[in-house]
Design an enzyme around this catalytic site. Structure first.
Site, PDB file in Angstrom:
ATOM      1  N   LYS A  23     -59.245  33.267  44.916  1.00 58.60           N
ATOM      2  CA  LYS A  23     -59.363  33.107  42.903  1.00 58.60           C
ATOM      3  C   LYS A  23     -60.708  31.746  43.387  1.00 58.60           C
ATOM      4  O   LYS A  23     -59.929  31.077  43.285  1.00 58.60           O
ATOM      5  CB  LYS A  23     -58.656  33.263  42.342  1.00 58.60           C
ATOM      6  CG  LYS A  23     -58.960  33.125  40.721  1.00 58.60           C
ATOM      7  CD  LYS A  23     -57.926  32.874  39.936  1.00 58.60           C
ATOM      8  CE  LYS A  23     -58.207  31.942  38.853  1.00 58.60           C
ATOM      9  NZ  LYS A  23     -59.846  32.211  38.754  1.00 58.60           N
ATOM     10  N   GLY A  68     -57.691  21.955  40.338  1.00 57.90           N
ATOM     11  CA  GLY A  68     -58.262  22.061  38.773  1.00 57.90           C
ATOM     12  C   GLY A  68     -57.150  21.040  38.276  1.00 57.90           C
ATOM     13  O   GLY A  68     -56.884  19.829  38.575  1.00 57.90           O
ATOM     14  N   SER A  69     -57.170  21.652  36.975  1.00 54.71           N
ATOM     15  CA  SER A  69     -56.549  20.117  35.589  1.00 54.71           C
ATOM     16  C   SER A  69     -54.853  20.639  36.190  1.00 54.71           C
ATOM     17  O   SER A  69     -53.898  21.220  36.855  1.00 54.71           O
ATOM     18  CB  SER A  69     -56.646  20.196  34.470  1.00 54.71           C
ATOM     19  OG  SER A  69     -55.755  22.505  34.729  1.00 54.71           O
ATOM     20  N   GLU A 118     -54.114  19.475  44.180  1.00 52.96           N
ATOM     21  CA  GLU A 118     -55.195  18.756  44.383  1.00 52.96           C
ATOM     22  C   GLU A 118     -56.353  18.917  42.817  1.00 52.96           C
ATOM     23  O   GLU A 118     -56.680  19.180  42.405  1.00 52.96           O
ATOM     24  CB  GLU A 118     -56.676  18.109  44.816  1.00 52.96           C
ATOM     25  CG  GLU A 118     -55.853  18.633  46.724  1.00 52.96           C
ATOM     26  CD  GLU A 118     -55.554  17.333  46.362  1.00 52.96           C
ATOM     27  OE1 GLU A 118     -56.425  16.247  45.887  1.00 52.96           O
ATOM     28  OE2 GLU A 118     -54.802  16.442  47.136  1.00 52.96           O
ATOM     29  N   CYS A 153     -64.344  15.234  40.458  1.00 54.31           N
ATOM     30  CA  CYS A 153     -63.399  14.443  40.612  1.00 54.31           C
ATOM     31  C   CYS A 153     -62.713  13.720  41.356  1.00 54.31           C
ATOM     32  O   CYS A 153     -61.917  12.759  40.963  1.00 54.31           O
ATOM     33  CB  CYS A 153     -61.900  15.460  41.254  1.00 54.31           C
ATOM     34  SG  CYS A 153     -62.250  16.096  43.020  1.00 54.31           S
ATOM     35  N   GLU A 201     -58.342  11.384  31.847  1.00 57.26           N
ATOM     36  CA  GLU A 201     -59.626  12.003  32.501  1.00 57.26           C
ATOM     37  C   GLU A 201     -60.072  12.913  30.751  1.00 57.26           C
ATOM     38  O   GLU A 201     -60.036  13.590  30.651  1.00 57.26           O
ATOM     39  CB  GLU A 201     -58.882  13.670  33.390  1.00 57.26           C
ATOM     40  CG  GLU A 201     -60.637  13.374  33.891  1.00 57.26           C
ATOM     41  CD  GLU A 201     -60.168  14.604  35.622  1.00 57.26           C
ATOM     42  OE1 GLU A 201     -59.048  15.038  35.457  1.00 57.26           O
ATOM     43  OE2 GLU A 201     -60.260  14.503  36.408  1.00 57.26           O
TER      44      GLU A 201
END
Ligand code: NAP
Length: 481
Positions: A173, A226-227, A248, A282, A383
């Protein structure tokens, strides 16, 4: 002219459905492509196809799987310039950065293609007479891979290539904000002759199909980048079925600048790590912790260097920084800039959305530096994922390291120093998965493990030989002869 349509790829077929548009964040008038929105039913079909393809794919000799990955790399290489330009249009990063990322994806396919002929196992001497004991790697099965938008070809490549070489089949995805680059990888897999069902591509919103991927009965593992919010949800959901999980997630990466650093190189490294790719790496630096003795001189030089950065459409030569990925991320950047104003006063540079002329077509924000940031401020803890840098002052190297560690995240960190003992204090004392010394905090290669610690990551690392640990299981054999 209507925009090109990019269909999903399920069981070796390009499949249709309702569409969503992807627009260029530097020029929102331009539609990059129309992508088919996968449904939960599509996910179920893809998962069944991946399950059906598993036996044939995993029983193919690994070097033969490797030969197919080499073909994928060759196909991507032939489209190198096109892929770079497409990535700049869908993600906004500058053309040189995009091309660098395409190069990385090609190298990743070659690296893991080579792994097919190695696939290291273990052979050790038995304590017993005439017993041969060894362990071999076996695939886990069907793997779901959920990708972010910020490295739209490298991250899908570093998830897909090791999964395939280990003999797994995949549901991939892409992020809805940048689905084209990974579509090109899947197209290359198709053209290379990877058998049907082995790779399946499902675009569409995470809210609509993410749960279906995590809960599809054939899926045995989820790799997510992602988040933290979505990662934590995936962890909770996937744990119910005891799936193998690799997450991650976010970071708040520090660069420590000590008084003995190569001054000019440190300015350049911090500027690069904080602002290139619009701060949307990131591993970007979002806190620079400067030793008191050089603080004021360093900040002055950093601000002067930052003011020279050119913000604009990444397709144009000479541009250093592109736009934010979308309106949502632009709003986040501007919201944190306002928080910064409340916490520290006016920024030393930047602080505004760029408007007028071509800027009005995209999501451009000035690279922004706040000084006087202290440890408990929001700007030091959360972040942002944009071009907003917090400058913090440390009285000596030991307090710089303590400040650097005083966050829940642990993705990347950097130190700028010429003192080898300080380097080793940092190497052993810094709580992060990726460290750099006298380099920007961002900018990793594919040959070594990648990933963070603390709240940034969960599960085995990605990339390098370590990638095989997530995508394979050990089978141990004791053989009496
Ligand atoms: P995100 O919003 O968490 O999205 C990541 C992926 O998850 C997208 O494909 C998204 O789909 C999907 N998703 C959304 N809701 C979901 C759900 N309920 N179930 C399953 N999947 C779902 O993150 P992002 O905005 O793309 O990326 C930025 C974040 O990624 C930052 O925090 C950054 O630090 C982190 N990141 C970390 C690393 C690393 O290696 N540690 C690398 C790159 C980025 P949609 O796009 O359709 O919403």
């Amino acid at each position: 002219m209507s925009a090109e349509v990019f269909r999903n790829y399920i069981n070796g077929e390009w499949t249709d459905g309702g569409y969503f548009e992807n627009r260029n964040p530097a020029d929102t008038g331009e539609v990059v492509g129309q992508f088919v929105k996968a449904t939960a039913g599509d996910v179920a079909k893809a998962a069944d196809a991946a399950q059906a393809a598993l036996s044939g794919w995993s029983n193919m000799p690994a070097p033969a799987r490797g030969a197919l990955l080499f073909k994928v790399a060759d196909i991507l290489e032939k489209k190198f310039d096109q892929l770079g330009a497409e990535m700049t249009r869908e993600e906004g990063k500058t053309l040189p950065e995009a091309k660098g990322e395409v190069r990385r994806a090609i190298n990743i396919f070659r690296y893991f293609g080579g792994e097919g002929a190695r696939m290291p196992g273990m052979v050790v001497p038995s304590e017993r007479d005439r017993v041969h004991m060894f362990a071999i790697r076996k695939p886990i099965g069907v793997v779901g891979q959920i990708n972010p938008w910020n490295f739209p070809i490298a991250i899908p490549a570093w998830k897909l290539a090791p999964a395939l070489i280990a003999g797994n089949t995949v549901l991939l995805k892409p992020a809805s904000a940048a689905p084209l680059s990974s579509w090109r990888i899947v197209e290359a897999c198709h053209e290379a002759g990877i058998p049907k069902g082995v790779v399946n591509y499902l675009a569409g919103s995470g809210g609509a199909i993410g749960g279906a991927i995590v809960n599809a009965p054939p899926v045995k593992a989820i790799s997510f980048t992602g988040s933290c919010g979505i990662g934590n949800w995936i962890h909770a959901e996937a744990s119910k079925r005891r799936l193998r999980i690799q997450l991650e997630m976010g970071g708040k990466n520090p660069t420590i600048v000590l008084a003995d650093a190569d001054f000019d190189a440190a300015v350049e490294n911090v500027c690069n790590a904080a602002f290139f790719s619009t701060g949307q790496k990131c591993t970007a630096t979002s806190r620079v912790i400067v030793e008191d003795a050089i603080h004021d001189r360093f900040v002055e030089a950093l601000v002067a260097r930052t003011k020279k950065l050119k913000v604009g459409n990444g397709m144009e030569p000479g541009i250093d920084i592109g736009p934010a990925i979308d309106q949502g991320q632009l709003d986040v950047n501007l919201r944190y800039i306002e928080i910064g104003r409340k916490e520290c006063g006016e920024p030393l540079c930047g602080g505004k959305r760029l408007t007028g002329g071509a800027y009005d077509k995209g999501y451009f924000v000035e690279p922004t530096i706040f000084a006087g940031v202290t440890e408990n401020m929001t700007l030091a803890q959360e972040e942002i994922f944009g071009p907003v840098l917090a400058v913090m002052r440390a009285k000596d190297p030991a307090s710089a390291l303590r400040i650097a560690n005083n966050i829940p995240f642990g993705l990347s960190a950097s130190i700028q120093t010429s003192n080898v003992s300080r380097v080793f204090d940092f190497v052993y004392g810094m709580e992060a998965g990726l460290l750099t010394v006298n380099l920007p905090s961002a900018g990793v290669e594919y040959q070594l493990p990648f990933g963070g610690t603390k709240d940034s990551s969960f599960g085995p690392k990605e990339q390098g030989p370590a990638a095989m640990d997530f995508y394979s299981d050990w089978k141990t054999i004791y053989l009496k002869y």
